[in-house]
Design an enzyme around this catalytic site. Structure first.
Site, PDB file in Angstrom:
ATOM      1  CB  SER A 552      -0.920  -0.239   1.222  1.00  0.00           C
ATOM      2  OG  SER A 552      -1.382   1.253   1.344  1.00  0.00           O
ATOM      3  CE1 TYR A 565      -4.337  -1.748   4.961  1.00  0.00           C
ATOM      4  CE2 TYR A 565      -3.601  -0.093   4.082  1.00  0.00           C
ATOM      5  CZ  TYR A 565      -4.607  -1.147   4.135  1.00  0.00           C
ATOM      6  OH  TYR A 565      -4.554  -1.137   2.587  1.00  0.00           O
TER       7      TYR A 565
END
Length: 675
Positions: A552, A565
């Site tokens: 990401s 996360y």
């Protein structure tokens, strides 16, 4: 479609649907009738015949070649003889009626020249058992009397058509013939009569074989199959090794078979003798090669010993195949196409078959099962004697066969590659799986949601293209099983996409240890487990490979309310660099993709992450995608297919020297630029 063609398609489908009658893509059928010539308006006699390639069981009108009988019969007067008979195939194109339909096959002459309205040429196991029996001619007379005539082996072609036509003319009482080393042909004045006679020959041969089978034709059991779980575990351990060896000349996809027929054959005393004789019917050995590689160790031998012996046997097989080519090749023979086996038999374990794609690999295995049935039948009633190697070579390296291969479409960029995508039941994972399959890969759809994964696999074309496996990436047992199912389905593994994930967006003070552990278990631990077990198989396979992490932009970008996360994504991002450094020596490339938030089509965003992130940024959830887009340099929303395109770029043919790289797919987030 004319009534004649309709009846022919229906008959063909019935015959082709029964594996006792003919093998997949084997044999051909025809019908003669009249139609109106579109130029003269007069009636013209036509032949409808199954064209080159295709399968009787799935035949449609478009698979039929349509030719003028007067022009086909005129070819007899210009036939230059058996030494030049291959030239006649090109002449068939000048006999086509109208647009002609499918390309005419080598067997067109048989159907055209035999004086019967309907002709079936089939490859039933029982018929080929008679055709390959040492005293097949005498047995044909004994069993069928004068109703079925023996035709000595002749390579398919124009001369064989002339031979069968002459035999039909000289034996008006005959309903068909057995072609030595090859198969059967039957005929009739109606479609129903031809079909009935074909089935009569097949069933009569079956009944005779069954009534004359005493002690097992393959001898005593000398190697019992391993128990089910142990057998499949051993097969999974061996599959990547065998696939790597079978891909020495060019990459292959594999298929594993442990049916009762195969396990019985590889358990018997006569395995070595019969396997060495090879297959006989041209349809068989064109797909299985002239003979298989047979492992000569006990099923329970130590794995390391079996692997070592496999490598020795593979070297011997290649040398033997090279000798076969050298003994039979002529100055105008096509170059050797590869010396690796298409069939590998492992006593106690089963059969591994190989081809340019999953269907080809599976069909090769099915053809070898046909060959086993043929050998059993021939040994029951006589002694199995296939055609000699010189004849096999003439067909395997036939100029016409070479021309057919040259007409095959160019392989897709990921053809022969076996891909595993985690979290592929929806969202980004699904888009990646769809792109990889579209580029030619076989794909394993791994997901906690088996129903969703199965829907994706079915949409991609079913088990010859994709399979679904339920897997929890946090479980070592599940991941070991996932890799085993992958290699048993497709022979090995080449490309892994670590995509499975979830997100929980909370401020630091509200983030629980469970939130932290769950995200790290799924993404950091899960990626590690998948990469580790896939790397074991890739190293055993020795064909290199690709591992791609869907990380990401958050692995670099420090945003609010995202500690668990983003830290997990940073873990994944560094795994890419660590594994690239470690696995490069094995030719395994490890790269990553860093997407921005993918809202549309995302399972993560639909599962609550979207609402959490929208609240963080103070926008309606319905506008979150547009919000992400507007903060980028390109002002464009990132979609699942954009991530899939990056995965293909990293694993396709153009970036083969690249490893340890992260590709941003974020429309330009300056704070996430790589440094």
């Amino acid at each position: 479609m004319s009534t004649v063609a309709q009846e022919l398609v229906a008959r063909s489908n019935r015959l082709g649907a029964d594996p006792r009658t003919t093998n997949y893509a084997g044999g051909n059928t025809s019908a003669k009738g009249t139609a109106t010539d579109p130029v003269t308006g007069e009636d013209v006699e036509l032949l409808w015949v199954k064209g080159s390639g295709g399968d009787l069981g799935t035949l449609t009108q478009k698979n039929l070649a349509v030719l003028r009988l007067d022009r086909l019969r005129a070819l007899v007067d210009v036939y230059p003889g058996v030494e030049r008979e291959d030239e006649m195939v090109a002449a068939f194109d000048y006999c086509l009626h109208g647009k002609g339909g499918a390309a005419p096959s080598i067997d067109t002459a048989m159907h055209a020249l035999v004086d019967a309205a309907h002709v079936d040429h089939l490859h039933p196991d029982s018929g080929i058992a008679f055709a390959t029996a040492a005293d097949g001619e005498a047995l044909t007379r004994e069993v069928f009397g004068d109703s079925v005539v023996w035709v000595p082996w002749r390579r398919p072609g124009f001369q064989l058509g002339l031979d069968i036509a002459a035999i039909k003319g000289a034996n008006p009482q005959a309903i068909g013939c057995i072609l030595g080393g090859h198969g059967i042909t039957a005929w009739g004045s109606t479609s129903a009569e031809a079909e009935e006679r074909s089935l009569q020959i097949v069933r009569t041969a079956e009944e005779f074989i069954a009534s004359h089978t005493g002690p097992h034709p393959f001898g005593d059991v000398v190697q019992s199959p391993l128990p089910d779980d142990e057998r499949r575990a051993r097969a999974a351990a061996l599959a990547p090794v065998i696939r790597g060896l079978a891909s020495t000349d060019k990459p292959q996809v594999g298929h594993y078979t442990d049916s009762d027929v195969v396990l019985d054959f590889v358990s018997r005393a006569e395995l070595g003798r019969l396997a060495e004789l090879g297959t006989s019917c041209p349809d068989h050995f064109l797909r299985t090669k002239v003979k298989p590689l047979v492992v000569d160790l006990p099923a329970d031998a130590p794995l390391e010993e079996v692997v070592g012996r496999l490598k020795e046997l593979h070297a011997l097989y290649r040398a033997d195949y090279q000798g076969y080519y050298d003994r039979n090749a002529t100055p105008d023979s096509p170059p050797i196409r590869g010396a690796d086996p298409a069939i590998v038999l492992v006593p106690g374990v089963g059969m591994f078959s190989f081809g340019k794609d999953k269907q080809t690999a599976r069909v090769a295995g099915e053809f070898y099962v046909n060959a086993i049935n043929v050998m059993r039948g021939a040994e029951a009633i006589s002694t199995y004697v296939p055609i000699d190697e010189a004849e096999k070579f003439r067909i395997e390296y036939w100029a016409l066969e070479e021309a057919k291969l040259s007409r095959m479409p160019k392989p897709k960029p990921l053809a022969t590659r076996v891909a595993l995508v985690t979290g592929a039941g929806s969202g980004i994972g699904r888009a990646i799986a769809e792109r990889l399959a579209a580029e030619g890969a076989c794909v394993v759809i791994a997901d906690l949601n088996l129903e969703g994964a199965q829907e994706v696999a079915d949409s991609l074309g079913g088990p010859d293209v994709a399979i679904a496996v339920k897997a929890d990436v946090t479980s070592e047992e599940d991941i070991a099983r996932l890799i085993a199912e992958t290699v048993l389905a497709f022979g090995g593994i080449d490309l892994v996409v670590n995509n499975a994930g979830l997100s929980i967006s909370k401020p630091l003070l509200e983030t629980t240890a469970r939130d932290w552990d769950l995200q790290h278990d799924v993404m950091a631990r899960g990626s590690f487990l998948v990469a580790r077990e896939a790397a074991r198989a890739m190293i055993a396979q020795d064909m290199g490979g690709d591992i791609v992490y869907i990380a990401s932009k958050n692995s670099l970008f420090a945003g609010p309310n995202n500690i668990a996360y983003s830290a997990t994504k940073a873990d994944q991002a560094h795994q890419v660099r660590l594994l690239a450094a470690e696995l490069g020596a094995h030719g395994i490339r490890v790269n990553g993709v860093n997407p921005d938030g993918v809202v549309r089509g995302s399972g993560i965003f639909a599962g609550g992450w979207g609402a959490q992130r929208a609240a963080t940024y103070g926008v309606p959830e319905s506008e979150l995608g547009a919000y992400y887009a507007q903060r980028t340099l390109l002002k464009r929303e990132v979609l699942p297919e954009h991530v899939a395109a990056a995965v293909f770029a990293l694993t396709g043919p153009d970036l083969v020297q690249t490893t340890g790289l992260h590709i941003p797919v974020d429309s330009g987030v300056a704070a996430a630029f790589l440094r």
